[in-house]
Design an enzyme around this catalytic site. Structure first.
Site, mmCIF file in Angstrom:
data_model
loop_
_atom_site.group_PDB
_atom_site.id
_atom_site.type_symbol
_atom_site.label_atom_id
_atom_site.label_comp_id
_atom_site.label_asym_id
_atom_site.label_seq_id
_atom_site.Cartn_x
_atom_site.Cartn_y
_atom_site.Cartn_z
ATOM 1 N N HIS A 100 0.840 -1.206 0.000
ATOM 2 C CA HIS A 100 0.000 0.000 0.000
ATOM 3 C C HIS A 100 0.868 1.245 0.000
ATOM 4 O O HIS A 100 2.011 1.232 0.459
ATOM 5 C CB HIS A 100 -0.955 0.024 1.197
ATOM 6 C CG HIS A 100 -0.278 -0.113 2.526
ATOM 7 N ND1 HIS A 100 0.122 -1.328 3.037
ATOM 8 C CD2 HIS A 100 0.095 0.811 3.441
ATOM 9 C CE1 HIS A 100 0.689 -1.148 4.211
ATOM 10 N NE2 HIS A 100 0.707 0.151 4.487
ATOM 11 N N HIS A 102 0.661 5.190 1.346
ATOM 12 C CA HIS A 102 -0.034 6.225 2.120
ATOM 13 C C HIS A 102 -0.029 7.516 1.289
ATOM 14 O O HIS A 102 1.020 7.897 0.747
ATOM 15 C CB HIS A 102 0.716 6.528 3.418
ATOM 16 C CG HIS A 102 0.814 5.381 4.375
ATOM 17 N ND1 HIS A 102 0.056 5.323 5.516
ATOM 18 C CD2 HIS A 102 1.584 4.265 4.364
ATOM 19 C CE1 HIS A 102 0.370 4.210 6.190
ATOM 20 N NE2 HIS A 102 1.293 3.556 5.507
HETATM 21 P P1 AMP Z 1 1.973 0.471 7.374
HETATM 22 O O1 AMP Z 1 2.516 0.721 8.770
HETATM 23 O O2 AMP Z 1 2.642 1.262 6.318
HETATM 24 O O3 AMP Z 1 1.914 -1.008 7.089
HETATM 25 O O4 AMP Z 1 0.497 1.070 7.408
HETATM 26 C C1 AMP Z 1 -0.638 0.356 7.705
HETATM 27 C C2 AMP Z 1 -1.721 1.388 7.844
HETATM 28 O O5 AMP Z 1 -2.973 0.722 7.760
HETATM 29 C C3 AMP Z 1 -1.701 2.139 9.192
HETATM 30 O O6 AMP Z 1 -1.577 3.525 8.952
HETATM 31 C C4 AMP Z 1 -3.048 1.798 9.815
HETATM 32 O O7 AMP Z 1 -3.629 2.882 10.495
HETATM 33 C C5 AMP Z 1 -3.869 1.373 8.612
HETATM 34 N N1 AMP Z 1 -4.936 0.427 8.882
HETATM 35 C C6 AMP Z 1 -4.856 -0.717 9.598
HETATM 36 N N2 AMP Z 1 -6.043 -1.350 9.598
HETATM 37 C C7 AMP Z 1 -6.884 -0.590 8.847
HETATM 38 C C8 AMP Z 1 -8.250 -0.712 8.467
HETATM 39 N N3 AMP Z 1 -8.995 -1.757 8.857
HETATM 40 N N4 AMP Z 1 -8.788 0.251 7.693
HETATM 41 C C9 AMP Z 1 -8.040 1.301 7.304
HETATM 42 N N5 AMP Z 1 -6.748 1.479 7.616
HETATM 43 C C10 AMP Z 1 -6.179 0.546 8.386
#
Ligand code: AMP
Ligand code: ZN
Length: 135
Positions: A100, A102
């Site tokens: 993903h 951001h």
């Molecule tokens: P990363 O640390 O780059 O793997 O980011 C994962 C991101 O996913 C974090 O910013 C979380 O806040 C977000 N996240 C986790 N679970 C969910 C969810 N169910 N819906 C939306 N965002 C999520």
């Protein structure tokens, strides 16, 4: 679809999310713990762990949708800038193991600060690393 992947569940509609864009390869939705107002995530629909494993087509469609979301953040939320962030593996803060990006709108008065202080390096250290990475 990976069984234990929350982002695959969002793609499949088995887990709620505030979706904001979708095409045949890609979706975008709001990050559940936003760093700033409008913080979104863009993911390929196809499960892939991270940058090291994602097929080029998934990278392309994801970055294209990230640009579209960044433009909406500027035009509709009035942000003054945008950070794109990808975290690959826990050493780089990855917590959800479905690739993903951001898309984080930035505002003049927002609380985000750079987490890093530059290393103090000599020219030969730069040259050495460059040699290892070249070609
Ligand atoms: P990363 O640390 O780059 O793997 O980011 C994962 C991101 O996913 C974090 O910013 C979380 O806040 C977000 N996240 C986790 N679970 C969910 C969810 N169910 N819906 C939306 N965002 C999520
Ligand atoms: Zn997944």
């Amino acid at each position: 679809m990976a069984d234990d992947c929350i982002f695959c569940k969002i793609v499949a509609g088995e887990m709620p999310a505030h979706r904001i864009a979708e095409d045949d390869r890609t979706i975008a939705f709001m990050d559940i713990n936003p760093w700033t107002r409008g913080h979104a995530l863009v993911i390929p629909k196809e499960h892939t762990r991270n940058l090291w494993e994602a097929p080029i087509a998934a990278l392309e469609s994801t970055i294209a949708m990230a640009q579209q979301i960044a433009t909406r953040q500027r035009d509709r939320l009035g942000c003054a800038g945008v950070n794109l962030l990808n975290c690959t593996e826990p050493a780089a803060w990855q917590t959800v193991f479905h690739y993903h990006v951001h898309v984080i709108p930035r505002y003049e008065d927002d609380p985000l600060r750079l987490p890093a202080k530059p290393l103090e390096v000599e020219q030969d250290e730069l040259a050495e690393a460059a040699e290892e990475l070249r070609g």
